[in-house]
Write a protein that holds these residues in place. Structure first.
Motif, PDB file in Angstrom:
ATOM      1  N   THR A 209      45.036  29.788  50.666  1.00 14.90           N
ATOM      2  CA  THR A 209      44.448  30.743  49.711  1.00 14.90           C
ATOM      3  C   THR A 209      44.069  29.996  48.436  1.00 14.90           C
ATOM      4  OG1 THR A 209      46.554  31.187  48.649  1.00 14.90           O
ATOM      5  CG2 THR A 209      45.997  32.550  50.562  1.00 14.90           C
ATOM      6  N   THR A 210      43.325  30.673  47.569  1.00  8.94           N
ATOM      7  CA  THR A 210      42.967  30.038  46.286  1.00  8.94           C
ATOM      8  C   THR A 210      44.236  29.702  45.502  1.00  8.94           C
ATOM      9  OG1 THR A 210      42.766  32.167  45.168  1.00  8.94           O
ATOM     10  CG2 THR A 210      40.746  31.260  46.121  1.00  8.94           C
ATOM     11  N   GLY A 211      45.217  30.588  45.564  1.00  7.59           N
ATOM     12  CA  GLY A 211      46.460  30.364  44.821  1.00  7.59           C
ATOM     13  C   GLY A 211      47.206  29.142  45.333  1.00  7.59           C
ATOM     14  N   GLU A 212      47.304  28.998  46.667  1.00  7.25           N
ATOM     15  CA  GLU A 212      48.007  27.834  47.239  1.00  7.25           C
ATOM     16  C   GLU A 212      47.284  26.541  46.867  1.00  7.25           C
ATOM     17  OE1 GLU A 212      49.704  30.371  51.079  1.00  7.25           O
ATOM     18  OE2 GLU A 212      47.867  29.188  51.274  1.00  7.25           O
ATOM     19  N   LEU A 213      45.959  26.597  46.877  1.00  7.10           N
ATOM     20  CA  LEU A 213      45.204  25.381  46.538  1.00  7.10           C
ATOM     21  C   LEU A 213      45.381  25.032  45.064  1.00  7.10           C
ATOM     22  CD1 LEU A 213      42.107  26.117  48.725  1.00  7.10           C
ATOM     23  CD2 LEU A 213      43.713  24.237  49.022  1.00  7.10           C
ATOM     24  N   LEU A 270      33.240  34.638  52.626  1.00  6.85           N
ATOM     25  CA  LEU A 270      33.868  33.579  51.821  1.00  6.85           C
ATOM     26  C   LEU A 270      33.951  34.013  50.351  1.00  6.85           C
ATOM     27  CD1 LEU A 270      35.033  30.812  51.257  1.00  6.85           C
ATOM     28  CD2 LEU A 270      32.733  29.840  51.365  1.00  6.85           C
ATOM     29  N   ILE A 271      32.861  34.596  49.860  1.00  7.29           N
ATOM     30  CA  ILE A 271      32.877  35.055  48.465  1.00  7.29           C
ATOM     31  C   ILE A 271      34.006  36.060  48.266  1.00  7.29           C
ATOM     32  CG2 ILE A 271      31.561  36.350  46.711  1.00  7.29           C
ATOM     33  CD1 ILE A 271      29.019  35.008  47.902  1.00  7.29           C
ATOM     34  N   ASP A 272      34.145  36.998  49.187  1.00  3.51           N
ATOM     35  CA  ASP A 272      35.213  38.006  49.078  1.00  3.51           C
ATOM     36  C   ASP A 272      36.598  37.348  49.049  1.00  3.51           C
ATOM     37  OD1 ASP A 272      33.416  40.034  48.990  1.00  3.51           O
ATOM     38  OD2 ASP A 272      33.651  40.652  51.092  1.00  3.51           O
ATOM     39  N   LYS A 273      36.793  36.353  49.899  1.00  5.08           N
ATOM     40  CA  LYS A 273      38.104  35.671  49.928  1.00  5.08           C
ATOM     41  C   LYS A 273      38.385  34.986  48.592  1.00  5.08           C
ATOM     42  CE  LYS A 273      39.072  34.166  54.670  1.00  5.08           C
ATOM     43  NZ  LYS A 273      39.086  32.977  55.521  1.00  5.08           N
ATOM     44  N   MET A 274      37.357  34.333  48.033  1.00  5.14           N
ATOM     45  CA  MET A 274      37.538  33.630  46.759  1.00  5.14           C
ATOM     46  C   MET A 274      37.853  34.623  45.635  1.00  5.14           C
ATOM     47  SD  MET A 274      37.246  30.396  47.302  1.00  5.14           S
ATOM     48  CE  MET A 274      37.190  29.794  45.622  1.00  5.14           C
ATOM     49  N   GLN A 279      41.740  37.088  41.988  1.00 10.36           N
ATOM     50  CA  GLN A 279      42.257  38.324  41.373  1.00 10.36           C
ATOM     51  C   GLN A 279      43.761  38.428  41.578  1.00 10.36           C
ATOM     52  OE1 GLN A 279      39.775  41.459  42.813  1.00 10.36           O
ATOM     53  NE2 GLN A 279      38.446  41.376  41.014  1.00 10.36           N
ATOM     54  N   ALA A 280      44.220  38.037  42.753  1.00 12.32           N
ATOM     55  CA  ALA A 280      45.667  38.062  43.003  1.00 12.32           C
ATOM     56  C   ALA A 280      46.374  37.084  42.049  1.00 12.32           C
ATOM     57  CB  ALA A 280      45.949  37.695  44.454  1.00 12.32           C
ATOM     58  N   GLN A 281      45.762  35.937  41.832  1.00 12.05           N
ATOM     59  CA  GLN A 281      46.373  34.964  40.915  1.00 12.05           C
ATOM     60  C   GLN A 281      46.431  35.497  39.479  1.00 12.05           C
ATOM     61  OE1 GLN A 281      43.746  31.578  42.573  1.00 12.05           O
ATOM     62  NE2 GLN A 281      45.387  30.557  41.452  1.00 12.05           N
ATOM     63  N   ARG A 288      40.611  37.496  28.730  1.00 10.13           N
ATOM     64  CA  ARG A 288      41.026  37.161  27.354  1.00 10.13           C
ATOM     65  C   ARG A 288      42.487  36.685  27.312  1.00 10.13           C
ATOM     66  NH1 ARG A 288      37.334  38.071  23.000  1.00 10.13           N
ATOM     67  NH2 ARG A 288      36.225  36.225  23.694  1.00 10.13           N
ATOM     68  N   GLU A 289      43.356  37.408  28.026  1.00 10.65           N
ATOM     69  CA  GLU A 289      44.787  37.022  28.053  1.00 10.65           C
ATOM     70  C   GLU A 289      44.946  35.632  28.659  1.00 10.65           C
ATOM     71  OE1 GLU A 289      48.029  39.956  29.451  1.00 10.65           O
ATOM     72  OE2 GLU A 289      46.121  40.952  29.844  1.00 10.65           O
ATOM     73  N   LEU A 290      44.243  35.419  29.773  1.00 13.31           N
ATOM     74  CA  LEU A 290      44.370  34.123  30.446  1.00 13.31           C
ATOM     75  C   LEU A 290      43.789  33.005  29.588  1.00 13.31           C
ATOM     76  CD1 LEU A 290      43.498  35.249  34.072  1.00 13.31           C
ATOM     77  CD2 LEU A 290      45.706  34.373  33.277  1.00 13.31           C
ATOM     78  N   GLU A 291      42.712  33.324  28.866  1.00 15.82           N
ATOM     79  CA  GLU A 291      42.127  32.308  27.974  1.00 15.82           C
ATOM     80  C   GLU A 291      43.122  31.907  26.892  1.00 15.82           C
ATOM     81  OE1 GLU A 291      37.325  33.255  28.059  1.00 15.82           O
ATOM     82  OE2 GLU A 291      38.557  34.062  26.445  1.00 15.82           O
ATOM     83  N   ARG A 292      43.815  32.916  26.352  1.00 24.35           N
ATOM     84  CA  ARG A 292      44.782  32.624  25.295  1.00 24.35           C
ATOM     85  C   ARG A 292      45.904  31.718  25.829  1.00 24.35           C
ATOM     86  NH1 ARG A 292      45.857  37.950  23.620  1.00 24.35           N
ATOM     87  NH2 ARG A 292      43.658  38.280  23.302  1.00 24.35           N
ATOM     88  N   LEU A 293      46.377  32.039  27.034  1.00 20.77           N
ATOM     89  CA  LEU A 293      47.422  31.229  27.659  1.00 20.77           C
ATOM     90  C   LEU A 293      46.915  29.791  27.862  1.00 20.77           C
ATOM     91  CD1 LEU A 293      50.184  31.203  29.092  1.00 20.77           C
ATOM     92  CD2 LEU A 293      49.015  31.953  31.175  1.00 20.77           C
ATOM     93  N   ARG A 294      45.709  29.677  28.410  1.00 21.74           N
ATOM     94  CA  ARG A 294      45.108  28.345  28.641  1.00 21.74           C
ATOM     95  C   ARG A 294      44.993  27.578  27.319  1.00 21.74           C
ATOM     96  NH1 ARG A 294      38.881  28.632  29.192  1.00 21.74           N
ATOM     97  NH2 ARG A 294      39.285  29.107  27.004  1.00 21.74           N
ATOM     98  N   ASP A 295      44.489  28.247  26.279  1.00 23.74           N
ATOM     99  CA  ASP A 295      44.292  27.572  24.996  1.00 23.74           C
ATOM    100  C   ASP A 295      45.626  27.090  24.433  1.00 23.74           C
ATOM    101  OD1 ASP A 295      41.696  28.201  25.383  1.00 23.74           O
ATOM    102  OD2 ASP A 295      41.441  29.411  23.582  1.00 23.74           O
TER     103      ASP A 295
END
Ligand SMILES: NC(=O)c1ccc[n+]([C@@H]2O[C@H](COP(=O)([O-])OP(=O)(O)OC[C@H]3O[C@@H](n4cnc5c(N)ncnc54)[C@H](O)[C@@H]3O)[C@@H](O)[C@H]2O)c1
Length: 486
Positions: A209-213, A270-274, A279-281, A288-295
């Protein structure tokens, strides 16, 4: 080529907004131009949002923030700026047309750089007036925190334009990487795409999955990559004989090969899987929340790497050295004049050493500047004074430094967010091993006294850790300032 005081932006989306935030933070005025008037509000929001993390990146003294203006008139922007950074959508014909148009209005000595992720500079400069000033300056999102910028010249690009760009981007705290030959995708996106292609295959084939990768990078190679790239890391993987052994041992599997060279077909499945995978991740967190965490973690990682003078941390160190030097340079003529007067026996009172402002993140829960920041600001003023006397990076490398032995701080009035402040200093005592300073912090608007400090510094041999006599020339300079600031 011009010294850059005003940066022009062409296109103010994600990347234009990042450039604006970085340039403004380091004291460059920005004239931002976008075809859509509604982008002004978006841009101002993006700049304010970036400031949160950016303002924690370094506490070195900063020049006053740049001014931001917005226009939909690209020609007016081109006439009033020293350097133009283009960030419009990634379409060759659109970029060619807009760059040609803008080049008719920007004086020939104004460098024009494109943020393009993969287009070739020779194609972009084709229809321009003075095409020799066009180059690619490819940044990475978020532009305000990641220092890398790939510089790529086209067939007509001049060495002077590349040099001007290198100097400007270094000034705003970046690491310019000169890509010596233009190739589609430059360097970094070529590498990123190779990884991305494999991700798509592995998801498409139902292997992971995208998360495992993402885990396969985040818990392993990703940690290494912040400080050392793939090549140096593989050199270490080869043991005592390094890369040679590594290639002998693992080289043959390159022929199998593990990886697939062609990208998979982007089918709806494939697009749906990605999309479902990411989204699950995200687990319900907004962009915005994830950007703040990344920053936040990008700031923290760079501060850690600074201690090791490695990668982006080395860039941060160089930036801070420049900022301290700039603050010292600003004060130097006043210190020199005072020093000359002092050498002639004249006293002129305390010296104004540092001009700065109260950063929002220095504010405590009472709405005032927090205690530790007073010492930091006084320390920055002292840094300017000691640098003038000759105690700089080279002096410290020679194993000698001044250490703070005592600080007596008195608070007289509150300092509020964004207020401009300055520090005045006098040397009250110097002997061969000791300097005693008195400093005052003032609100610049009305000169009100906010705090005073009295400090004693000891001159130390940093190898033995013992107090030791200072260099005679340093002492003479400090003594002249003592007389001058009587
Ligand atoms: N997004 C990234 O991660 C990233 C990273 C590095 C480089 N880049 C490159 O930066 C460039 C911009 O990408 P982005 O993600 O910021 O795009 P974006 O869509 O967020 O922004 C593009 C902006 O350009 C404006 N625009 C469109 N046509 C215009 C015109 N004719 N005149 C003036 N303004 C116009 C749009 O209104 C929009 O605000 C692209 O070349 C892209 O390849 C993007």
């Amino acid at each position: 080529m011009r010294q850059v005081r005003t940066l022009g932006l062409l296109g103010t989306g994600v990347i234009g907004g990042g450039w604006a935030a970085r340039a403004l933070h380091f004291g460059i005025d920005v004239v931002a131009a976008d075809a859509k008037p509604e982008m002004e509000e978006w841009l101002r929001g993006a700049v304010a949002n970036a400031e949160g993390a950016l303002s924690r990146l370094t506490f070195a003294p900063l020049p006053p923030k740049g001014r931001l203006t917005f226009t939909t008139d690209l020609h007016a922007m081109a006439r009033q700026v020293d350097f133009i950074q283009e960030n419009i959508p990634e379409q060759l014909e659109l970029k060619q047309r807009v760059l040609a148009d803008v080049s008719r209005h920007a004086p020939a000595e104004v460098v024009i750089a494109s943020s393009t992720s993969g287009l070739m500079p020779s194609d972009l400069q084709r229809d321009m007036v003075a095409p020799e000033r066009l180059l690619v300056a490819h940044p990475f999102n978020p532009v305000y925190l990641l220092p890398l910028v790939e510089l790529v010249g086209g067939r007509q690009t001049s060495a002077a334009a590349l040099e001007a760009a290198r100097s400007f981007f270094s000034y705003i705290g970046m690491h310019p990487l000169h890509v010596r030959r233009e190739v589609p995708g430059h360097l970094t996106d070529r590498l990123q795409e190779a990884l991305w292609r494999e991700i798509l295959h592995l998801v498409n084939d139902g292997v992971a999955t995208t998360g495992e990768l993402d885990d396969s990078i985040v818990y392993g190679p990703g940690l290494r990559w912040a400080g050392m790239g793939t090549n140096l890391i593989y050199h270490l993987a080869g043991g005592e004989t390094g890369m040679r052994h590594m290639l002998r041992q693992f080289g043959p599997c390159l022929k199998w090969p593990w990886t697939k060279l062609e990208a998979p077909e982007l089918t709806e499945a494939l697009i749906d899987k990605m999309v479902a995978g990411t989204q699950a991740q995200a687990a319900g967190r907004s962009i915005r929340e994830l950007e703040r965490l990344r920053d936040d973690y990008l700031v923290a990682i760079q501060q850690v790497l600074r201690e090791y003078n490695l990668g982006a941390g080395a860039t941060l160190r160089a930036l801070e050295e420049r900022l301290y030097e700039a603050a010292a340079a600003e004060a130097r003529p006043r210190i020199a004049a005072a020093g000359a007067a002092g050498a002639a026996g004249d006293g002129g009172g305390p010296l104004r050493l540092l001009e700065t402002y109260v950063r929002p993140e220095w504010i405590d829960y009472n709405g005032h500047m927090t205690d530790s920041r007073y010492l930091q600001v006084f320390g920055d003023a002292t840094d300017a004074l000691f640098r003038y006397a000759g105690i700089d990076e080279a002096y410290r490398r020679s194993g000698r430094a001044l250490y703070t032995a005592e600080s007596h701080l008195l608070h007289k009035a509150e300092a509020h967010s964004q207020e401009r402040i300055h520090v005045v200093s006098r040397i009250v005592e110097v002997d061969e091993k000791r300097v005693r300073l008195q400093q005052g912090m003032h609100r610049t608007r009305d000169d009100a006294l906010l705090a005073t400090v009295e400090q004693v510094y000891l001159h130390v041999d940093t190898v033995s850790g013992r107090v030791a006599p200072m260099d005679a020339a340093v002492r003479t300079r400090l003594a002249a300032i003592q007389t001058a600031t009587r």
